[in-house]
Design a protein around this motif. Structure first.
Motif, PDB file in Angstrom:
ATOM      1  N   TYR A 252       0.845  -1.191   0.000  1.00  0.00           N
ATOM      2  CA  TYR A 252       0.000   0.000   0.000  1.00  0.00           C
ATOM      3  C   TYR A 252       0.879   1.239   0.000  1.00  0.00           C
ATOM      4  O   TYR A 252       1.845   1.319   0.755  1.00  0.00           O
ATOM      5  CB  TYR A 252      -0.899   0.011   1.238  1.00  0.00           C
ATOM      6  CG  TYR A 252      -1.855  -1.154   1.274  1.00  0.00           C
ATOM      7  CD1 TYR A 252      -3.147  -1.027   0.766  1.00  0.00           C
ATOM      8  CD2 TYR A 252      -1.465  -2.392   1.788  1.00  0.00           C
ATOM      9  CE1 TYR A 252      -4.035  -2.102   0.785  1.00  0.00           C
ATOM     10  CE2 TYR A 252      -2.333  -3.469   1.807  1.00  0.00           C
ATOM     11  CZ  TYR A 252      -3.612  -3.317   1.306  1.00  0.00           C
ATOM     12  OH  TYR A 252      -4.472  -4.380   1.320  1.00  0.00           O
ATOM     13  N   ALA A 253       0.514   2.175  -0.836  1.00  0.00           N
ATOM     14  CA  ALA A 253       1.205   3.460  -0.915  1.00  0.00           C
ATOM     15  C   ALA A 253       0.130   4.545  -1.002  1.00  0.00           C
ATOM     16  O   ALA A 253      -1.070   4.249  -1.099  1.00  0.00           O
ATOM     17  CB  ALA A 253       2.117   3.503  -2.134  1.00  0.00           C
ATOM     18  N   LYS A 254       0.565   5.764  -0.988  1.00  0.00           N
ATOM     19  CA  LYS A 254      -0.365   6.897  -1.041  1.00  0.00           C
ATOM     20  C   LYS A 254      -1.284   6.821  -2.267  1.00  0.00           C
ATOM     21  O   LYS A 254      -2.438   7.214  -2.205  1.00  0.00           O
ATOM     22  CB  LYS A 254       0.452   8.190  -1.070  1.00  0.00           C
ATOM     23  CG  LYS A 254      -0.320   9.437  -0.809  1.00  0.00           C
ATOM     24  CD  LYS A 254       0.637  10.626  -0.733  1.00  0.00           C
ATOM     25  CE  LYS A 254      -0.086  11.861  -0.291  1.00  0.00           C
ATOM     26  NZ  LYS A 254       0.828  12.993  -0.160  1.00  0.00           N
TER      27      LYS A 254
ATOM     28  N   ILE B 191      -1.102   4.204   9.428  1.00  0.00           N
ATOM     29  CA  ILE B 191      -1.827   5.390   9.914  1.00  0.00           C
ATOM     30  C   ILE B 191      -1.450   6.610   9.089  1.00  0.00           C
ATOM     31  O   ILE B 191      -2.320   7.379   8.659  1.00  0.00           O
ATOM     32  CB  ILE B 191      -1.531   5.621  11.411  1.00  0.00           C
ATOM     33  CG1 ILE B 191      -2.184   4.503  12.240  1.00  0.00           C
ATOM     34  CG2 ILE B 191      -1.998   6.998  11.848  1.00  0.00           C
ATOM     35  CD1 ILE B 191      -1.725   4.459  13.683  1.00  0.00           C
ATOM     36  N   LYS B 192      -0.165   6.781   8.815  1.00  0.00           N
ATOM     37  CA  LYS B 192       0.298   7.924   8.014  1.00  0.00           C
ATOM     38  C   LYS B 192      -0.385   7.952   6.644  1.00  0.00           C
ATOM     39  O   LYS B 192      -0.895   8.982   6.207  1.00  0.00           O
ATOM     40  CB  LYS B 192       1.814   7.858   7.826  1.00  0.00           C
ATOM     41  CG  LYS B 192       2.384   8.912   6.910  1.00  0.00           C
ATOM     42  CD  LYS B 192       3.883   8.703   6.706  1.00  0.00           C
ATOM     43  CE  LYS B 192       4.402   9.632   5.628  1.00  0.00           C
ATOM     44  NZ  LYS B 192       5.814   9.379   5.348  1.00  0.00           N
ATOM     45  N   LEU B 193      -0.421   6.793   5.984  1.00  0.00           N
ATOM     46  CA  LEU B 193      -1.016   6.753   4.652  1.00  0.00           C
ATOM     47  C   LEU B 193      -2.542   6.904   4.694  1.00  0.00           C
ATOM     48  O   LEU B 193      -3.127   7.468   3.783  1.00  0.00           O
ATOM     49  CB  LEU B 193      -0.623   5.457   3.940  1.00  0.00           C
ATOM     50  CG  LEU B 193       0.853   5.359   3.568  1.00  0.00           C
ATOM     51  CD1 LEU B 193       1.178   3.990   2.990  1.00  0.00           C
ATOM     52  CD2 LEU B 193       1.273   6.460   2.629  1.00  0.00           C
ATOM     53  N   SER B 194      -3.168   6.414   5.756  1.00  0.00           N
ATOM     54  CA  SER B 194      -4.628   6.541   5.853  1.00  0.00           C
ATOM     55  C   SER B 194      -5.039   7.991   6.111  1.00  0.00           C
ATOM     56  O   SER B 194      -6.144   8.396   5.768  1.00  0.00           O
ATOM     57  CB  SER B 194      -5.188   5.615   6.939  1.00  0.00           C
ATOM     58  OG  SER B 194      -4.858   6.093   8.217  1.00  0.00           O
ATOM     59  N   GLN B 195      -4.156   8.769   6.727  1.00  0.00           N
ATOM     60  CA  GLN B 195      -4.443  10.174   7.001  1.00  0.00           C
ATOM     61  C   GLN B 195      -4.019  11.082   5.847  1.00  0.00           C
ATOM     62  O   GLN B 195      -4.222  12.287   5.905  1.00  0.00           O
ATOM     63  CB  GLN B 195      -3.739  10.615   8.289  1.00  0.00           C
ATOM     64  CG  GLN B 195      -4.258   9.909   9.497  1.00  0.00           C
ATOM     65  CD  GLN B 195      -3.450  10.239  10.751  1.00  0.00           C
ATOM     66  OE1 GLN B 195      -2.335  10.750  10.673  1.00  0.00           O
ATOM     67  NE2 GLN B 195      -4.007   9.928  11.903  1.00  0.00           N
ATOM     68  N   GLY B 196      -3.388  10.490   4.842  1.00  0.00           N
ATOM     69  CA  GLY B 196      -2.975  11.266   3.675  1.00  0.00           C
ATOM     70  C   GLY B 196      -1.809  12.200   3.924  1.00  0.00           C
ATOM     71  O   GLY B 196      -1.636  13.194   3.226  1.00  0.00           O
ATOM     72  N   LYS B 197      -0.982  11.892   4.934  1.00  0.00           N
ATOM     73  CA  LYS B 197       0.163  12.759   5.243  1.00  0.00           C
ATOM     74  C   LYS B 197       1.414  12.212   4.645  1.00  0.00           C
ATOM     75  O   LYS B 197       1.653  11.097   4.467  1.00  0.00           O
ATOM     76  CB  LYS B 197       0.340  12.900   6.758  1.00  0.00           C
ATOM     77  CG  LYS B 197      -0.824  13.620   7.382  1.00  0.00           C
ATOM     78  CD  LYS B 197      -0.592  13.766   8.864  1.00  0.00           C
ATOM     79  CE  LYS B 197      -1.762  14.495   9.494  1.00  0.00           C
ATOM     80  NZ  LYS B 197      -1.650  14.631  10.908  1.00  0.00           N
TER      81      LYS B 197
END
Length: 170
Positions: free
Chosen positions: A101-103, A164-170
């Protein structure tokens, strides 16, 4: 190849890259195994990775005992994480099949490494086009790639942070 697939592929390659491919690689113009070497058995390969974490330059992958789960993360680029399963086969091969999974989305990938022994040296090669290099020696050398494989789970915390970082779009 689409831009999405190219990005995912670069994340995957970054996630499984290690210093060994540059520092310890044996230059080779063929993919022939080291002379007089023999493949490790499935049990020997299993013992190398079972319930251990492979620490990478910018990430890690954990080969869990439970259900042979595989979890990994990489901070390369915008970051990625992978989840799936790992397995071993004769002759001497470790594989992990994961969805990365990536951005920009996700993509499945199968990554395999072959292992052979000659004397007190275990050699490793990324399949299908990698070069053979010394992976583990007995007695151990400081620059053995195997020194980056540690008992226990050192990947799940980074995996969770990246998720978490990728789910928040950061």
């Amino acid at each position: 190849m689409t831009v999405f697939r190219t990005l995912i592929l670069s994340c995957i390659l970054g996630a499984i890259s290690t210093g060994a491919f540059a520092a310890n690689a044996i230059p080779s113009t063929t993919s022939r195994p080291p002379a007089k070497s023999v493949p490790l058995t499935a049990e020997e390969v299993f013992q190398l990775y079972y319930n251990r974490t492979w620490i990478w330059k910018d990430g890690a992958g954990y080969f869990a005992a439970k259900r042979r789960d595989f979890r990994a993360w990489s901070g390369e680029g915008t970051g990625s994480y992978g989840v799936g399963h790992w397995f071993v086969t004769d002759p001497g091969k470790l594989c992990f099949k994961a969805t990365w999974y990536a951005k920009t989305g996700n993509a499945p990938a199968l990554t395999c490494f072959s292992h052979r022994r000659r004397g007190n040296v275990i050699f490793q090669k990324r399949e299908p086009n990698g070069d053979w290099y010394p992976f583990k020696t007995t007695p151990a050398k400081v620059d053995d790639e195997y020194s980056k494989i540690r008992p226990g789970d050192y990947a799940t915390a980074g995996y969770n942070r990246m998720r978490i970082k990728l789910s928040q779009g950061k």
